[in-house]
Design a protein around this motif. Structure first.
Motif, PDB file in Angstrom:
ATOM      1  N   ALA A  33       0.829  -1.210   0.000  1.00  0.00           N
ATOM      2  CA  ALA A  33       0.000   0.000   0.000  1.00  0.00           C
ATOM      3  C   ALA A  33       0.861   1.257   0.000  1.00  0.00           C
ATOM      4  O   ALA A  33       0.588   2.205  -0.751  1.00  0.00           O
ATOM      5  N   GLN A  34       1.900   1.282   0.829  1.00  0.00           N
ATOM      6  CA  GLN A  34       2.713   2.502   0.878  1.00  0.00           C
ATOM      7  C   GLN A  34       3.466   2.703  -0.428  1.00  0.00           C
ATOM      8  O   GLN A  34       3.642   3.827  -0.866  1.00  0.00           O
ATOM      9  N   LYS A  35       3.884   1.610  -1.085  1.00  0.00           N
ATOM     10  CA  LYS A  35       4.558   1.737  -2.383  1.00  0.00           C
ATOM     11  C   LYS A  35       3.585   2.274  -3.440  1.00  0.00           C
ATOM     12  O   LYS A  35       3.949   3.100  -4.267  1.00  0.00           O
ATOM     13  N   ALA A  36       2.342   1.784  -3.404  1.00  0.00           N
ATOM     14  CA  ALA A  36       1.339   2.225  -4.375  1.00  0.00           C
ATOM     15  C   ALA A  36       0.990   3.701  -4.172  1.00  0.00           C
ATOM     16  O   ALA A  36       0.763   4.422  -5.142  1.00  0.00           O
ATOM     17  N   GLY A  84       3.279   9.722  16.451  1.00  0.00           N
ATOM     18  CA  GLY A  84       4.524   9.874  15.714  1.00  0.00           C
ATOM     19  C   GLY A  84       4.319   9.752  14.216  1.00  0.00           C
ATOM     20  O   GLY A  84       4.930  10.478  13.428  1.00  0.00           O
ATOM     21  N   ALA A  85       3.439   8.839  13.804  1.00  0.00           N
ATOM     22  CA  ALA A  85       3.145   8.682  12.379  1.00  0.00           C
ATOM     23  C   ALA A  85       2.336   9.870  11.849  1.00  0.00           C
ATOM     24  O   ALA A  85       2.516  10.283  10.707  1.00  0.00           O
ATOM     25  N   ASN A  93       6.489   5.432   4.780  1.00  0.00           N
ATOM     26  CA  ASN A  93       7.261   5.060   3.597  1.00  0.00           C
ATOM     27  C   ASN A  93       8.572   4.380   3.990  1.00  0.00           C
ATOM     28  O   ASN A  93       9.040   3.472   3.302  1.00  0.00           O
ATOM     29  N   ALA A  94       9.168   4.822   5.087  1.00  0.00           N
ATOM     30  CA  ALA A  94      10.453   4.262   5.521  1.00  0.00           C
ATOM     31  C   ALA A  94      10.291   2.814   5.972  1.00  0.00           C
ATOM     32  O   ALA A  94      11.113   1.962   5.650  1.00  0.00           O
ATOM     33  N   TYR A  97       5.767  -1.438   8.373  1.00  0.00           N
ATOM     34  CA  TYR A  97       5.426  -2.345   9.472  1.00  0.00           C
ATOM     35  C   TYR A  97       5.870  -1.814  10.830  1.00  0.00           C
ATOM     36  O   TYR A  97       5.344  -2.226  11.856  1.00  0.00           O
ATOM     37  N   ALA A  98       6.806  -0.887  10.860  1.00  0.00           N
ATOM     38  CA  ALA A  98       7.210  -0.259  12.121  1.00  0.00           C
ATOM     39  C   ALA A  98       6.293   0.922  12.434  1.00  0.00           C
ATOM     40  O   ALA A  98       6.016   1.205  13.595  1.00  0.00           O
ATOM     41  N   ALA A  99       5.808   1.599  11.401  1.00  0.00           N
ATOM     42  CA  ALA A  99       4.964   2.790  11.574  1.00  0.00           C
ATOM     43  C   ALA A  99       3.502   2.372  11.657  1.00  0.00           C
ATOM     44  O   ALA A  99       2.723   2.599  10.746  1.00  0.00           O
ATOM     45  N   TRP A 100       3.124   1.749  12.776  1.00  0.00           N
ATOM     46  CA  TRP A 100       1.730   1.367  12.978  1.00  0.00           C
ATOM     47  C   TRP A 100       0.858   2.622  13.036  1.00  0.00           C
ATOM     48  O   TRP A 100       1.356   3.724  13.259  1.00  0.00           O
ATOM     49  N   LEU A 101      -0.440   2.441  12.819  1.00  0.00           N
ATOM     50  CA  LEU A 101      -1.346   3.590  12.779  1.00  0.00           C
ATOM     51  C   LEU A 101      -2.202   3.710  14.033  1.00  0.00           C
ATOM     52  O   LEU A 101      -2.262   4.751  14.658  1.00  0.00           O
ATOM     53  N   PHE A 102      -2.902   2.619  14.385  1.00  0.00           N
ATOM     54  CA  PHE A 102      -3.721   2.673  15.600  1.00  0.00           C
ATOM     55  C   PHE A 102      -3.858   1.288  16.206  1.00  0.00           C
ATOM     56  O   PHE A 102      -3.579   0.285  15.568  1.00  0.00           O
TER      57      PHE A 102
END
Length: 128
Positions: A33-36, A84-85, A93-94, A97-102
């Motif tokens: 998803a982030q790549k798209a 933080g996100a 983008n970095a 899987y580390a940048a969870w949302l909620f």
């Protein structure tokens, strides 16, 4: 090929789900998803305490190319967001899987049977 960690569960709308020891689930968007989306520039997350239905649109992620809804993979109550996100959306983008949302505390009747394992999610990607 996108990174699809085997320990996570997935949705066909490109969210990942990690089951935590305390009974909550952590949710983010997949590497695919982030790549798209491309360079992510804005993130709006649901407020803690909000009750969500399975499949409900609950957040918005915007990139330089498009805006997309993020859907609740399970019914439940939002118990935390990743500020933080929100403050640095490019962190998704970095490492998606580390940048969870909620985080969500699933409802007692939350249906986890609809979640995909890594192999099933990879099959959906192959069909796109």
């Amino acid at each position: 090929m996108s990174n699809v960690p085997s320990e996570l569960k997935y949705t066909d709308t490109h969210e990942w789900i990690r089951f935590e020891d305390d009974g909550s689930v952590t949710i983010g968007i997949t590497d695919h998803a982030q790549k798209a989306l491309g360079d992510i520039v804005f993130l709006e997350l649901p407020e803690a305490g909000r009750k969500l239905a399975t499949g409900e649109s609950c957040a918005v992620i915007e990139s330089v190319k498009a805006a997309s809804d993020i859907y609740a993979p399970l019914a439940g109550e939002v118990v935390a967001i990743n500020q933080g996100a929100v403050d640095a959306p490019e962190s998704i983008n970095a490492d998606a899987y580390a940048a969870w949302l909620f985080k969500l505390r699933p409802a007692a009747d939350a249906d986890t049977a609809t979640l995909l394992d890594a192999a099933a999610y990879q099959s959906t990607l192959a069909e796109e």
